[in-house]
Design an enzyme around this catalytic site. Structure first.
Site, PDB file in Angstrom:
ATOM      1  N   LYS A 119       0.820  -1.213   0.000  1.00 19.39           N
ATOM      2  CA  LYS A 119       0.000   0.000   0.000  1.00 19.39           C
ATOM      3  C   LYS A 119       0.858   1.269   0.000  1.00 19.39           C
ATOM      4  CE  LYS A 119      -4.202  -2.116   1.556  1.00 19.39           C
ATOM      5  NZ  LYS A 119      -3.708  -3.514   1.705  1.00 19.39           N
TER       6      LYS A 119
HETATM    7  C1  PLP Z   1      -4.281  -4.592   1.094  1.00 21.89           C
HETATM    8  C2  PLP Z   1      -3.486  -5.835   0.936  1.00 21.89           C
HETATM    9  C3  PLP Z   1      -3.838  -6.845   0.015  1.00 21.89           C
HETATM   10  C4  PLP Z   1      -5.106  -6.778  -0.817  1.00 21.89           C
HETATM   11  O1  PLP Z   1      -5.039  -5.776  -1.789  1.00 21.89           O
HETATM   12  P1  PLP Z   1      -6.416  -5.274  -2.499  1.00 21.89           P
HETATM   13  O2  PLP Z   1      -6.001  -4.088  -3.264  1.00 21.89           O
HETATM   14  O3  PLP Z   1      -7.352  -4.947  -1.376  1.00 21.89           O
HETATM   15  O4  PLP Z   1      -6.905  -6.387  -3.353  1.00 21.89           O
HETATM   16  C5  PLP Z   1      -3.001  -7.953  -0.107  1.00 21.89           C
HETATM   17  N1  PLP Z   1      -1.893  -8.085   0.642  1.00 21.89           N
HETATM   18  C6  PLP Z   1      -1.526  -7.143   1.542  1.00 21.89           C
HETATM   19  C7  PLP Z   1      -0.303  -7.369   2.363  1.00 21.89           C
HETATM   20  C8  PLP Z   1      -2.292  -5.983   1.718  1.00 21.89           C
HETATM   21  O5  PLP Z   1      -1.911  -5.067   2.619  1.00 21.89           O
END
Ligand code: PLP
Length: 474
Positions: A119
């Site tokens: 993120k």
């Molecule tokens: C947020 C997240 C995901 C999922 O991503 P999306 O965009 O919600 O599909 C997968 N792995 C990690 C470590 C995350 O923080």
């Protein structure tokens, strides 16, 4: 470039006008009016630095920020210093280094930013875009959110120290790991406010919703959000699909597959858009954990969101979703960008129902988008973490393990498979210990963060107490 709503009821907007908001006023999600076609530019883009590539791609979507300013924002965001937690520190300059496990099977490291999860890739850009646009407009924003871990810390690290931005982040008291608490609560910045709520994540989430529904308070205190439906986050994520493609191939006639550990469909939505722009992606492999709403859709054509009570708490917690908030963007494309159809399908979803594209006019179109899927369980996760450790001496986190497991089921001879590595193992120490009988490796600079002073206010799960904190600090 103008942005339109998936539900067709909002006037087309420029990028900066949708940057600070969430949903479109008609309840839909914003998407570009059309996808820029870039197949002819791939040759020129191959070999660009990450920041330069980000600038080229984002320029196609952001046409209301002068080029020199956007370039400066990209250069400031994508530095080796910010994304320095690479497995191989010599590769930090790549921003998203590729680790090749065996010929045609790779991991793309997206989790080398400040909070060790993917993120950061988008949120760091968002922080710099927010500061730029707010400065230009002489406005301020108070970001209010609830987190059970990854999103909240990524938002705080992106917004710390930014002018005209304050962050009020609610978390359930005592429910996050000691490492996650330390990551968030030890930030000393004056514009970051951690609020621990005596209750569960849902209690914190309910308070955020209640504040958002209070139009008067929301307007007076300029309350905003940075949730995963934010278009700028999706746009920023498109870049690493291009970078990963260039790293894993030699020339632009080659195709690849990406496998994406998925929750809210934000990450893989960016992959879908990269493909629509002309990046040669043969397959988008969607991996879920035990919360398999999306796997069910790609196998059956039925989208049946679950209730929060039906959501499993798993060892890949950032994928524990019952409703995929970005999925509407993909379906908008599948139904030929017909907003009336989206409205009709989501009138069912928004009232707790489901829909099916299994028969009817869209069933034949669905396979054209290259998606396949699979699911993984706690036992699969442990086995995959052990297997990758034993065979390659690499420690992967629980979400990446779900991706690797499902990717292996969908490999095709001669088609490079790139698994997106979405977090580092150190964030999920308990499961690593269960799988490997040892502690995860931790970047040296993060040794001992649990003993740093922490800044957090504890409140009851009561709206008035949270509002009071916001009022006091504004
Ligand atoms: C947020 C997240 C995901 C999922 O991503 P999306 O965009 O919600 O599909 C997968 N792995 C990690 C470590 C995350 O923080």
């Amino acid at each position: 470039m103008k942005y339109i709503s998936t539900r067709g009821g909002a006037a087309p907007q420029e990028f900066c006008d949708i940057l600070l908001g969430g949903l479109a006023p008609d309840g839909g999600l914003y998407l570009p009016e059309s996808y820029p076609q870039v197949a002819d530019q791939l040759q020129e883009w191959r070999g660009l630095s990450y920041a330069e590539l980000a600038f080229r791609i984002l320029s196609l979507f952001i046409t209301d920020i002068p080029a020199a300013d956007l370039k400066a924002i990209c250069d400031k965001t994508y530095t080796a210093q910010t994304y320095r937690w690479s497995r191989d520190p010599a590769k930090a300059g790549d921003i998203v280094p590729l680790t090749t496990l065996e010929p045609d099977f790779h991991l793309l490291e997206l989790s080398n930013g400040p909070t060790l999860a993917f993120k950061d890739m988008a949120m760091q850009l968002l922080g710099n875009l927010f500061e730029y646009v707010l400065d230009r407009r002489g406005e301020t924003i108070n970001i209010l959110g609830a987190t059970s871990g990854d999103t909240g810390s990524a938002a705080e690290y992106a917004m710390r120290g930014k002018h005209n931005v304050r962050v009020f982040m609610l978390s359930p008291e005592g429910k996050m790991s000691a490492f996650q608490r330390a990551q968030m609560y030890s930030l000393p910045d004056a514009n970051i406010f951690n609020i621990a709520v005596r209750g569960m994540f849902d209690d914190a989430q309910d308070i955020v919703k209640a504040v958002s529904n209070d139009a008067e308070f929301k307007a007076k205190y300029k309350i905003g959000a940075v949730n995963s439906i934010n278009w700028a986050r999706v746009a920023a994520q498109i870049v690493y699909y291009f970078k990963g493609y260039f790293e894993a191939t030699r020339h632009n006639a080659e195709k690849v597959a990406f496998c994406v550990p998925s929750g809210n469909f934000g990450n893989i939505c960016a992959g879908h858009i990269a493909r629509m722009m002309g990046l040669p992606i043969a397959r988008l492999v969607l991996a879920t954990n035990e919360n398999d709403v999306l796997d069910e859709f790609f196998r059956s054509g039925i989208y049946r969101p679950r209730t929060t009570a039906e959501t499993h708490i798993t060892s890949s917690p950032s994928m524990d979703i019952s409703k995929a908030s970005n999925f509407e963007r993909f379906i908008f494309d599948v139904v030929g960008r017909d907003a009336a159809t989206v409205r009709q399908l989501w009138s069912k979803v928004d009232t707790g129902g489901s829909f099916s594209l299994a028969d009817g006019p869209f069933a034949a179109r669905l396979p054209e988008y290259g998606f396949v899927s699979g699911r993984s369980s706690h036992a699969d996760r442990l086995a995959t973490i052990r297997d990758i450790w034993a065979r390659y001496g690499l420690m992967i986190d629980t979400h990446t393990a779900d991706g690797v497991k499902v990717a292996q089921e969908h490999r095709l001879a001669g088609l490079p498979m790139i698994v997106l590595e979405t977090a580092q193992a150190v964030k999920f120490a308990e499961t690593i210990r269960e799988a490997l009988g040892r502690d995860p490796v931790r970047p040296v600079e993060l040794e001992g963060i649990e003993s740093l002073p922490q800044k957090v206010e504890v409140v009851d799960a009561a709206l008035a107490q949270v509002k009071d904190i916001i009022v006091r600090h504004c």
